[in-house]
Design a protein around this motif. Structure first.
Motif, PDB file in Angstrom:
ATOM      1  N   PHE A 171       0.842  -1.224  -0.013  1.00  0.00           N
ATOM      2  CA  PHE A 171       0.109  -0.031   0.081  1.00  0.00           C
ATOM      3  C   PHE A 171       0.881   1.273  -0.119  1.00  0.00           C
ATOM      4  O   PHE A 171       1.811   1.431   0.772  1.00  0.00           O
ATOM      5  CB  PHE A 171      -0.802  -0.027   1.142  1.00  0.00           C
ATOM      6  N   GLU A 172       0.549   2.228  -0.773  1.00  0.00           N
ATOM      7  CA  GLU A 172       1.091   3.620  -0.670  1.00  0.00           C
ATOM      8  C   GLU A 172       0.349   4.128   0.173  1.00  0.00           C
ATOM      9  O   GLU A 172      -0.985   4.068   0.526  1.00  0.00           O
ATOM     10  CB  GLU A 172       0.779   4.300  -2.095  1.00  0.00           C
ATOM     11  N   ALA A 173       0.941   5.244   0.955  1.00  0.00           N
ATOM     12  CA  ALA A 173       0.262   5.909   2.130  1.00  0.00           C
ATOM     13  C   ALA A 173       0.259   7.486   1.641  1.00  0.00           C
ATOM     14  O   ALA A 173       1.470   7.918   1.138  1.00  0.00           O
ATOM     15  CB  ALA A 173       0.843   5.563   3.388  1.00  0.00           C
ATOM     16  N   VAL A 203      -4.340   9.792   7.144  1.00  0.00           N
ATOM     17  CA  VAL A 203      -3.561   8.878   6.153  1.00  0.00           C
ATOM     18  C   VAL A 203      -4.530   8.012   5.411  1.00  0.00           C
ATOM     19  O   VAL A 203      -5.222   7.106   5.785  1.00  0.00           O
ATOM     20  CB  VAL A 203      -2.459   8.394   6.584  1.00  0.00           C
ATOM     21  N   GLY A 204      -4.347   7.895   3.986  1.00  0.00           N
ATOM     22  CA  GLY A 204      -5.103   7.064   3.069  1.00  0.00           C
ATOM     23  C   GLY A 204      -4.064   5.929   2.513  1.00  0.00           C
ATOM     24  O   GLY A 204      -2.936   6.137   2.716  1.00  0.00           O
ATOM     25  N   PHE A 205      -4.668   4.939   2.209  1.00  0.00           N
ATOM     26  CA  PHE A 205      -3.977   3.705   1.455  1.00  0.00           C
ATOM     27  C   PHE A 205      -4.526   3.282   0.256  1.00  0.00           C
ATOM     28  O   PHE A 205      -5.790   3.250   0.148  1.00  0.00           O
ATOM     29  CB  PHE A 205      -3.997   2.694   2.535  1.00  0.00           C
ATOM     30  N   PHE A 206      -3.725   2.937  -0.444  1.00  0.00           N
ATOM     31  CA  PHE A 206      -4.107   2.402  -1.899  1.00  0.00           C
ATOM     32  C   PHE A 206      -3.030   1.730  -2.707  1.00  0.00           C
ATOM     33  O   PHE A 206      -1.874   2.198  -2.552  1.00  0.00           O
ATOM     34  CB  PHE A 206      -4.258   3.772  -2.799  1.00  0.00           C
ATOM     35  N   ASP A 207      -3.358   0.513  -2.818  1.00  0.00           N
ATOM     36  CA  ASP A 207      -2.399  -0.544  -3.640  1.00  0.00           C
ATOM     37  C   ASP A 207      -2.669  -0.651  -5.175  1.00  0.00           C
ATOM     38  O   ASP A 207      -2.174  -1.628  -5.915  1.00  0.00           O
ATOM     39  CB  ASP A 207      -2.546  -1.789  -2.959  1.00  0.00           C
ATOM     40  N   ASN A 264      -9.131   6.168  -9.073  1.00  0.00           N
ATOM     41  CA  ASN A 264      -9.884   4.850  -9.642  1.00  0.00           C
ATOM     42  C   ASN A 264      -9.708   3.836  -9.162  1.00  0.00           C
ATOM     43  O   ASN A 264      -9.195   2.532  -9.791  1.00  0.00           O
ATOM     44  CB  ASN A 264      -9.279   5.126 -11.272  1.00  0.00           C
ATOM     45  N   PRO A 265     -10.080   3.642  -7.819  1.00  0.00           N
ATOM     46  CA  PRO A 265     -10.004   2.230  -6.909  1.00  0.00           C
ATOM     47  C   PRO A 265     -11.181   1.464  -7.807  1.00  0.00           C
ATOM     48  O   PRO A 265     -12.118   1.625  -7.992  1.00  0.00           O
ATOM     49  CB  PRO A 265     -10.250   2.860  -5.793  1.00  0.00           C
ATOM     50  N   GLU A 266     -10.920   0.095  -7.363  1.00  0.00           N
ATOM     51  CA  GLU A 266     -11.821  -0.759  -7.860  1.00  0.00           C
ATOM     52  C   GLU A 266     -12.813  -1.124  -6.561  1.00  0.00           C
ATOM     53  O   GLU A 266     -14.049  -1.606  -6.911  1.00  0.00           O
ATOM     54  CB  GLU A 266     -11.024  -2.468  -8.333  1.00  0.00           C
TER      55      GLU A 266
END
Length: 232
Positions: free
Chosen positions: A125-127, A141-145, A187-189
């Motif tokens: 995950f990017e933070a 903080v948000g998280f996105f992989d 653009n998350p799934e």
């Protein structure tokens, strides 16, 4: 039950997907505090690493986590979301992860703390900062992989977050200053939130709709909240 549940917790599973699961420990509470765990392959051992986000404890939780693998870390995504992070981390002999720019959080955790920057260790995950402000006091903080977006507080699906025809809504306190820059264009799934059930269908559209309609739908949301509070 009120805004925040009390008494005995009752684990209610939500947001099950291939690599993870979510749960609400007090299904009847208005706040709908949601927690999540995501499994990530570990090439050095037979079991996956499990990353646990903003957890609220409940009977049966350890069994649920063990289905996914071995807990590698417990993550605080919002300065107010210390929740049961320390207790769960201690049970699993894992550290609590706190963003390196968050203040006033680590000292209040009775568990070993690891700091992270733009990446959450080896989680995939990017933070990124969603909000860091003193008025109102708010460090998130948000998280996105690349597929799953985790938003601890700024977005939610609990009733008090959502305006008319919204599947996701901006937090009532941020309706006039939505975190558009931080959350647009990802653009998350699927989206997982700290309050309410996540979104797995047309998730990117739900996020953009929430951000673009935040100010416009604020009066209606505030009116709905007031009617609920006074029992109209």
């Amino acid at each position: 039950m009120g805004m925040k549940g009390g008494g005995d917790a009752d684990l209610h599973e939500i947001d099950r997907f291939g690599r993870g699961v979510g749960w609400i420990a007090y299904p009847g509470e208005t706040m709908e505090r949601a927690s999540h765990a995501v499994a990530v392959p570990n090439e050095e051992r037979d079991t996956d690493d499990v990353w646990v986000f903003d957890p609220v404890d409940a009977p049966g939780l350890d069994d649920l986590l063990s289905e996914l693998g071995t807990v590698a870390g417990v993550v605080v995504g919002l300065d107010r979301h210390k929740r049961d992070c320390a207790e769960i981390a201690t049970r699993h002999d894992a550290p609590v992860y706190v963003a390196d720019w968050m203040t006033g959080v680590a000292d209040e955790l009775d568990a070993p703390v690891e700091r992270f920057g733009s990446r959450l260790a080896d989680s995939g995950f990017e933070a990124f900062r969603i909000r860091d402000s003193s008025v109102p006091p708010w460090q998130e903080v948000g998280f996105f992989d690349g597929e799953t977006l985790i938003v601890p507080e700024s977005l939610g699906s609990a009733s008090y977050f959502r305006g008319a025809r919204e599947r996701l809504g901006v937090h009532p306190m941020l309706r006039l200053t939505p975190p558009t820059e931080a959350l647009s264009g990802l653009n998350p799934e699927q989206v997982r939130v700290g309050h309410g059930v996540g979104i797995s269908d047309r998730a990117a559209i739900a996020v953009e709709d929430a951000l673009s309609g935040s100010r416009r739908k604020a009066p209606g949301l505030y009116a709905k909240t007031l009617r609920s509070a006074i029992g109209i």
